[in-house]
Design a protein around this motif. Structure first.
Motif, short mmCIF file in Angstrom:
data_model
loop_
_atom_site.label_atom_id
_atom_site.label_comp_id
_atom_site.label_asym_id
_atom_site.label_seq_id
_atom_site.Cartn_x
_atom_site.Cartn_y
_atom_site.Cartn_z
N TYR A 117 3.25 5.95 -2.70
CA TYR A 117 4.43 6.74 -3.04
C TYR A 117 4.58 6.86 -4.55
CZ TYR A 117 5.85 6.07 1.85
OH TYR A 117 5.90 6.03 3.21
N ALA A 118 4.27 5.80 -5.28
CA ALA A 118 4.35 5.85 -6.74
C ALA A 118 3.39 6.90 -7.30
CB ALA A 118 4.04 4.47 -7.34
N LYS A 167 0.83 -1.21 0.00
CA LYS A 167 0.00 0.00 0.00
C LYS A 167 0.87 1.26 0.00
CE LYS A 167 -3.80 2.15 2.52
NZ LYS A 167 -4.74 2.01 3.63
N LYS A 168 1.90 1.28 0.84
CA LYS A 168 2.78 2.45 0.92
C LYS A 168 3.52 2.68 -0.40
CE LYS A 168 3.75 2.81 5.83
NZ LYS A 168 4.79 2.92 6.85
N CYS A 169 4.09 1.62 -0.96
CA CYS A 169 4.82 1.78 -2.22
C CYS A 169 3.90 2.25 -3.34
CB CYS A 169 5.51 0.48 -2.61
SG CYS A 169 6.93 0.06 -1.59
N SER A 170 2.69 1.74 -3.38
CA SER A 170 1.72 2.17 -4.39
C SER A 170 1.37 3.65 -4.21
CB SER A 170 0.44 1.33 -4.31
OG SER A 170 0.70 0.00 -4.64
N THR A 190 3.64 -9.74 -4.49
CA THR A 190 4.07 -11.11 -4.76
C THR A 190 4.39 -11.84 -3.45
OG1 THR A 190 4.94 -10.51 -6.93
CG2 THR A 190 5.80 -12.53 -5.94
N ASN A 191 5.09 -11.16 -2.55
CA ASN A 191 5.42 -11.75 -1.25
C ASN A 191 4.16 -12.07 -0.47
OD1 ASN A 191 8.11 -11.39 -1.90
ND2 ASN A 191 8.38 -9.62 -0.56
N PHE A 192 3.20 -11.14 -0.48
CA PHE A 192 1.94 -11.34 0.23
C PHE A 192 1.22 -12.58 -0.32
CE2 PHE A 192 -2.60 -10.98 0.69
CZ PHE A 192 -2.77 -10.60 2.01
N THR A 193 1.15 -12.66 -1.63
CA THR A 193 0.44 -13.78 -2.27
C THR A 193 1.11 -15.11 -1.94
OG1 THR A 193 -0.29 -12.33 -4.06
CG2 THR A 193 -0.34 -14.70 -4.49
N GLY A 209 8.58 -1.93 -6.19
CA GLY A 209 8.49 -2.30 -4.78
C GLY A 209 7.10 -2.80 -4.42
N ALA A 210 6.08 -2.10 -4.91
CA ALA A 210 4.70 -2.52 -4.64
C ALA A 210 4.44 -3.91 -5.21
CB ALA A 210 3.72 -1.50 -5.23
#
Length: 71
Positions: free
Chosen positions: A36-37, A31-34, A58-61, A52-53
């Protein structure tokens, strides 16, 4: 110390809590990286934030799939 019972696919409470914490961390970082983008005006920096997002998503999934396989 064995954290899983032999022949049992269930996670113990400590490992379950760790995975849940990591899932929350990955969701927050995505959420933060999205966000910031969206704020970036520099194309290169925007791309870094988007990558980064995507990595955190991917890590979450992957974590979620692992957790689901042990329920």
């Amino acid at each position: 110390m064995n954290t899983m019972n032999p022949g049992n696919n269930q996670l113990d409470a400590r490992n379950l809590k760790t995975l849940e914490d990591q899932l929350a961390y990955e969701a927050l970082m995505n959420k933060k990286c999205s966000q910031y983008a969206e704020y970036c005006t520099d194309a290169n920096l925007k791309q870094v934030c988007q990558q980064g997002a995507a990595t955190h998503k991917t890590n979450f999934t992957a974590l979620k799939n692992y957790l689901d396989s042990h329920n």
